[in-house]
Design a protein around this motif. Structure first.
Motif, mmCIF file in Angstrom:
data_model
loop_
_atom_site.group_PDB
_atom_site.id
_atom_site.type_symbol
_atom_site.label_atom_id
_atom_site.label_comp_id
_atom_site.label_asym_id
_atom_site.label_seq_id
_atom_site.Cartn_x
_atom_site.Cartn_y
_atom_site.Cartn_z
ATOM 1 N N LEU A 1 3.273 9.700 -10.391
ATOM 2 C CA LEU A 1 2.622 9.621 -11.683
ATOM 3 C C LEU A 1 1.947 10.971 -11.828
ATOM 4 C CD1 LEU A 1 1.310 6.095 -12.136
ATOM 5 C CD2 LEU A 1 3.265 6.954 -13.232
ATOM 6 N N ILE A 2 1.616 11.824 -10.967
ATOM 7 C CA ILE A 2 0.925 13.131 -11.119
ATOM 8 C C ILE A 2 1.950 14.090 -12.126
ATOM 9 C CG2 ILE A 2 0.418 15.117 -10.025
ATOM 10 C CD1 ILE A 2 -0.439 13.620 -7.676
ATOM 11 N N ASN B 1 0.859 -1.107 -0.023
ATOM 12 C CA ASN B 1 0.011 0.033 0.129
ATOM 13 C C ASN B 1 0.869 1.274 0.226
ATOM 14 O OD1 ASN B 1 -3.038 -0.174 0.141
ATOM 15 N ND2 ASN B 1 -2.590 -1.962 1.648
ATOM 16 N N ILE B 2 1.846 1.169 0.582
ATOM 17 C CA ILE B 2 2.719 2.484 0.874
ATOM 18 C C ILE B 2 3.185 2.715 -0.597
ATOM 19 C CG2 ILE B 2 5.027 3.338 1.633
ATOM 20 C CD1 ILE B 2 4.220 2.155 4.409
ATOM 21 N N ARG B 3 3.839 1.679 -1.145
ATOM 22 C CA ARG B 3 4.436 1.677 -2.489
ATOM 23 C C ARG B 3 3.515 2.225 -3.641
ATOM 24 N NH1 ARG B 3 9.680 0.659 -4.432
ATOM 25 N NH2 ARG B 3 11.042 -0.654 -2.997
ATOM 26 N N ARG B 4 2.287 1.565 -3.538
ATOM 27 C CA ARG B 4 1.133 2.007 -4.429
ATOM 28 C C ARG B 4 0.898 3.503 -4.257
ATOM 29 N NH1 ARG B 4 -3.812 3.424 -3.231
ATOM 30 N NH2 ARG B 4 -3.590 2.162 -0.979
ATOM 31 N N MET B 5 0.972 4.079 -2.968
ATOM 32 C CA MET B 5 0.682 5.450 -2.527
ATOM 33 C C MET B 5 1.693 6.400 -3.263
ATOM 34 S SD MET B 5 -0.642 5.213 1.267
ATOM 35 C CE MET B 5 -2.434 4.779 1.585
ATOM 36 N N HIS B 6 2.950 5.946 -3.128
ATOM 37 C CA HIS B 6 4.251 6.420 -3.673
ATOM 38 C C HIS B 6 4.030 6.573 -5.201
ATOM 39 C CE1 HIS B 6 7.173 5.347 -0.239
ATOM 40 N NE2 HIS B 6 6.054 6.209 0.209
ATOM 41 N N SER C 1 15.440 17.447 -4.868
ATOM 42 C CA SER C 1 16.502 16.826 -3.997
ATOM 43 C C SER C 1 16.059 15.467 -3.581
ATOM 44 C CB SER C 1 16.876 17.901 -2.997
ATOM 45 O OG SER C 1 16.012 17.947 -2.142
ATOM 46 N N VAL C 2 16.885 14.761 -2.933
ATOM 47 C CA VAL C 2 16.662 13.431 -2.143
ATOM 48 C C VAL C 2 15.527 13.976 -0.828
ATOM 49 C CG1 VAL C 2 17.532 11.901 -0.812
ATOM 50 C CG2 VAL C 2 18.297 12.039 -2.892
ATOM 51 N N PRO C 3 16.126 14.829 -0.183
ATOM 52 C CA PRO C 3 15.035 15.327 0.924
ATOM 53 C C PRO C 3 13.704 16.054 0.392
ATOM 54 C CG PRO C 3 17.429 16.301 1.153
ATOM 55 C CD PRO C 3 17.184 15.936 -0.102
ATOM 56 N N GLU C 4 13.730 16.419 -0.677
ATOM 57 C CA GLU C 4 12.515 16.719 -1.126
ATOM 58 C C GLU C 4 11.614 15.504 -1.814
ATOM 59 O OE1 GLU C 4 13.228 21.441 -3.040
ATOM 60 O OE2 GLU C 4 13.768 19.631 -4.134
ATOM 61 N N MET C 5 12.151 14.730 -2.213
ATOM 62 C CA MET C 5 11.505 13.402 -2.701
ATOM 63 C C MET C 5 11.089 12.582 -1.579
ATOM 64 S SD MET C 5 11.616 12.883 -5.830
ATOM 65 C CE MET C 5 11.139 11.107 -6.262
ATOM 66 N N ALA C 6 11.765 12.619 -0.435
ATOM 67 C CA ALA C 6 11.359 12.163 0.860
ATOM 68 C C ALA C 6 10.183 12.644 1.285
ATOM 69 C CB ALA C 6 12.627 12.066 1.817
ATOM 70 N N LYS C 7 10.200 13.932 1.260
ATOM 71 C CA LYS C 7 9.198 14.803 1.904
ATOM 72 C C LYS C 7 7.820 14.634 0.953
ATOM 73 C CE LYS C 7 7.610 19.456 3.133
ATOM 74 N NZ LYS C 7 8.274 20.827 3.368
ATOM 75 N N GLN D 1 12.827 5.022 -14.486
ATOM 76 C CA GLN D 1 12.492 6.290 -14.978
ATOM 77 C C GLN D 1 11.945 7.243 -14.517
ATOM 78 O OE1 GLN D 1 10.632 5.161 -18.786
ATOM 79 N NE2 GLN D 1 12.381 3.813 -19.372
ATOM 80 N N ILE D 2 10.712 6.985 -13.637
ATOM 81 C CA ILE D 2 10.094 7.835 -12.785
ATOM 82 C C ILE D 2 10.775 8.593 -11.627
ATOM 83 C CG2 ILE D 2 7.825 7.828 -11.471
ATOM 84 C CD1 ILE D 2 6.717 5.750 -12.799
ATOM 85 N N ILE D 3 11.620 7.751 -11.013
ATOM 86 C CA ILE D 3 12.250 8.431 -10.020
ATOM 87 C C ILE D 3 13.475 9.195 -10.723
ATOM 88 C CG2 ILE D 3 14.277 7.871 -8.122
ATOM 89 C CD1 ILE D 3 11.425 7.097 -7.276
#
Length: 382
Positions: free
Chosen positions: A122-123, A112-117, A343-349, A331-333
């Motif tokens: 995909l937005i 579920n967490i992966r799906r939410m990510h 940035s990595v911190p922004e992706m994490a946020k 590709q998406i990441i």
């Protein structure tokens, strides 16, 4: 008046964003492999209180949310994520009943967490394909001779729809991704489940696969899950029947009867090893296909499995085909990091993770590493 209405609507939206989501608390706890008793002891509260938080009967105060964030390793924003988790489709029942309830809950939470990510990612990532993974209703289709649709008919129809040439499928992972699916590499922490699949409105068809599985097993497992997505999202049958049909679909899709039948008339390990190199499926899968096509006797089948056991091939066979790596998620990441400038911190946020866990979870996608060496983990075990 219009401005006041707009302000009121904005206030409602803001209030909704700040509402504690009790589903996310359960998801967070399950993803860490904790029971309510274990987490309540860590927090120093009664289990009944934690239960009321998880069921939405009570909303935890700010200090408890901070404690939950610390204990479970998620930013506080994780618990205010909008949405709800999804359960597993019914055809996974026979596999999951071998797992403990805690292990199953952890795997479902991680999915579920992966799906939410993925929904968030995909937005901004534009990904379109003219192909798709169909849903076949047997009542609306007829097989050869206008009789009832068989599983072999469904597999043959899909190969024709996707315009696949004769012979082996070169790369199952790429085929899935080329036709509207997303393959998400996971570490399930168990060899009892090799893959799971979900068809959810508004998202591509999702295939969660165990990156630690041998390639020949992974290819068969993906074809098995593809069978579920084609055959069992409209028509639901008994667990045993759906599993058997998915197995049959995988064999028919990877090893079409018209092509494999003459090659299996000679049935011994040497021949199966040669066919494995060509078709990129296990000798075990070839033997099962021979049995389904009634090309071997029960005695031949029995002796084959005895010999495979003596050689130690029941768990892992020699001559594994080349690895097949998911590409779309990478590709998406990469698109977010390189094209959009995250940035990595922004992706994490964005994904409501701590930076260290984001880098662990998406290590291969960040580095472009084709899943060599240490495997990508779904969780940060505490």
């Amino acid at each position: 008046m219009l401005l006041a209405s707009e302000a009121l609507a904005a206030a409602y939206r803001e209030a909704a964003m700040e509402k504690f989501n009790h589903h996310m608390l359960t998801l967070a706890r399950d993803s860490r492999g904790l029971t309510q008793v274990e987490l309540s002891m860590q927090l120093g509260i009664m289990q009944g209180t934690l239960s009321k938080y998880e069921t939405g009967l009570q909303e935890p105060p700010a200090e408890v949310v901070r404690a939950l964030s610390e204990a479970l390793g998620y930013p506080q924003a994780f618990f205010y994520e909008i949405g709800r988790p999804y359960g597993l489709p019914p055809f996974h029942y026979r596999r999951r009943k071998k797992l403990s309830a805690k292990a199953l809950a952890r795997i479902v939470a991680e999915m579920n967490i992966r799906r939410m990510h993925l929904a968030k990612l995909l937005i901004s990532f534009s990904w379109k394909t003219n192909a798709f993974i169909p849903e076949i209703d047997p009542d609306e289709y007829r097989g050869r001779g206008k009789g009832a649709l068989t599983v072999d008919d469904a597999a043959r129809s899909l190969r024709e729809m996707w315009m696949l040439p004769s012979g082996p499928i070169d790369n199952m992972v790429q085929l899935i991704e080329d036709n509207g699916g997303v393959v998400i590499p996971c570490d399930f922490g168990s060899d009892l489940i090799d893959a799971m699949s979900q068809r959810i409105e508004g998202l591509p068809v999702l295939f969660f696969v165990n990156v630690n599985a041998p390639t020949d097993r992974l290819r068969l497992t993906l074809a098995h899950e593809l069978g579920h997505m084609v055959l069992h999202t409209i028509t639901v049958k008994s667990d045993e029947e759906m599993e058997d049909e998915a197995d049959a679909f995988a064999g028919a899709f990877l090893l079409p009867a018209d092509e494999i039948r003459p090659q299996l008339r000679r049935f011994d390990l040497r021949q199966l090893a040669n066919l494995k190199r060509y078709w990129k499926v296990s000798m075990a899968a070839l033997a099962v296909r021979a049995d389904r096509l009634m090309l071997i006797t029960p005695y031949q089948s029995k002796m084959f499995w005895i010999e495979m056991g003596k050689l130690g091939y029941r768990k892992r066979e020699p001559n594994e085909p080349p690895k097949e790596h998911p590409n779309l998620l990478r590709q998406i990441i990469s698109f977010h990091l390189k094209k959009l400038g995250y940035s990595v911190p922004e992706m994490a946020k964005l994904l409501h993770l701590r930076s260290a866990e984001f880098q662990e979870m998406y290590r291969a996608e960040i580095l472009g590493d084709p899943y060599q060496g240490s495997q990508p983990k779904l969780r940060l075990v505490k």
